[in-house]
Design an enzyme around this catalytic site. Structure first.
Site, short mmCIF file in Angstrom:
data_model
loop_
_atom_site.label_atom_id
_atom_site.label_comp_id
_atom_site.label_asym_id
_atom_site.label_seq_id
_atom_site.Cartn_x
_atom_site.Cartn_y
_atom_site.Cartn_z
N HIS A 161 -0.33 -0.06 2.02
CA HIS A 161 -0.70 0.98 1.72
C HIS A 161 -1.99 0.84 0.36
CE1 HIS A 161 2.50 0.14 -2.05
NE2 HIS A 161 3.00 -0.44 -1.44
N CYS A 177 5.92 -5.08 0.44
CA CYS A 177 4.45 -4.18 0.87
C CYS A 177 3.24 -5.59 0.64
CB CYS A 177 4.42 -2.80 0.30
SG CYS A 177 5.41 -2.41 1.29
#
Length: 201
Positions: A161, A177
């Site tokens: 992301h 992440c």
């Protein structure tokens, strides 16, 4: 009798001297760039370092058997994300953020299962255990830790992301992440598709 200090330069000496002069601006620019990175890191956090030494292009063949649906390689050590398109021509290399600890790092093979523009965010149960003061939900927008775009992976809770906090890129700064600059995730988002294979090493 001639003074050797003023002797005519040889061809070899001329070429060597010219080469060193041409290389000097690039070398100086590289040193200035590295100095600026180091100074900005010291200002943000004196104990956090970026890894820029091994940030280099890679070949896909050691990591994937084909480029069907494209391929994403995340290299935790060099803090870089590589993308190869199924056309075997398209290639991108982006600096990334990585998990803050080995415990939060997951390696192996997965794939993109969903693409979301303007993702919202909910901390995982484990995140809330570690940080009970965190909000339970953040809608899309400038305060959202997932930035402007997100690629959801088949691993539960794992994403590639963007981020609105550019200081995180190149650092151990995530809870699992892989983060990119917003401009880079937008570029990758346009290239990757549902089914793109992902490997984290």
């Amino acid at each position: 009798m001639s003074d050797s200090r003023f002797a005519a330069p040889t061809r070899r000496g001329f070429i060597a001297g010219t080469a060193s002069l041409l290389a000097a601006p690039a070398y100086a620019q590289r040193l200035v760039g590295e100095q600026n990175v180091l100074e900005s890191e010291r200002e943000a956090n004196p104990n956090v370092r970026r890894n820029i030494s091994s940030f280099s292009a890679q070949d896909w063949r050691p990591y994937f058997s084909s480029l069907r649906n494209g391929a994403i390689l995340v290299d935790i050590d060099s803090r870089a994300l590589h993308y190869w398109g199924p056309d075997q021509v398209t290639y991108r290399l982006y600096p990334s953020s990585i998990p803050i600890s080995e415990e939060l790092t997951r390696r192996g093979r997965t794939s993109v299962i969903q693409k979301v523009v303007g993702p919202d965010w909910r901390p995982t149960p484990n995140m809330l255990k570690r940080n009970p003061e965190w909000p339970r939900y953040i809608p899309p927008g400038p305060d959202n830790p997932l930035g402007t775009h997100a690629l959801y992976l088949s691993w539960t809770y794992y994403r590639i992301h963007g981020t609105h906090d550019n200081r995180k890129i190149g650092r151990k700064s995530s809870n699992g992440c892989i983060g990119l600059y917003n401009a880079h995730i937008q570029d990758l988002f346009a290239l990757a598709q549902v089914g793109t294979q992902v490997r984290v090493i």
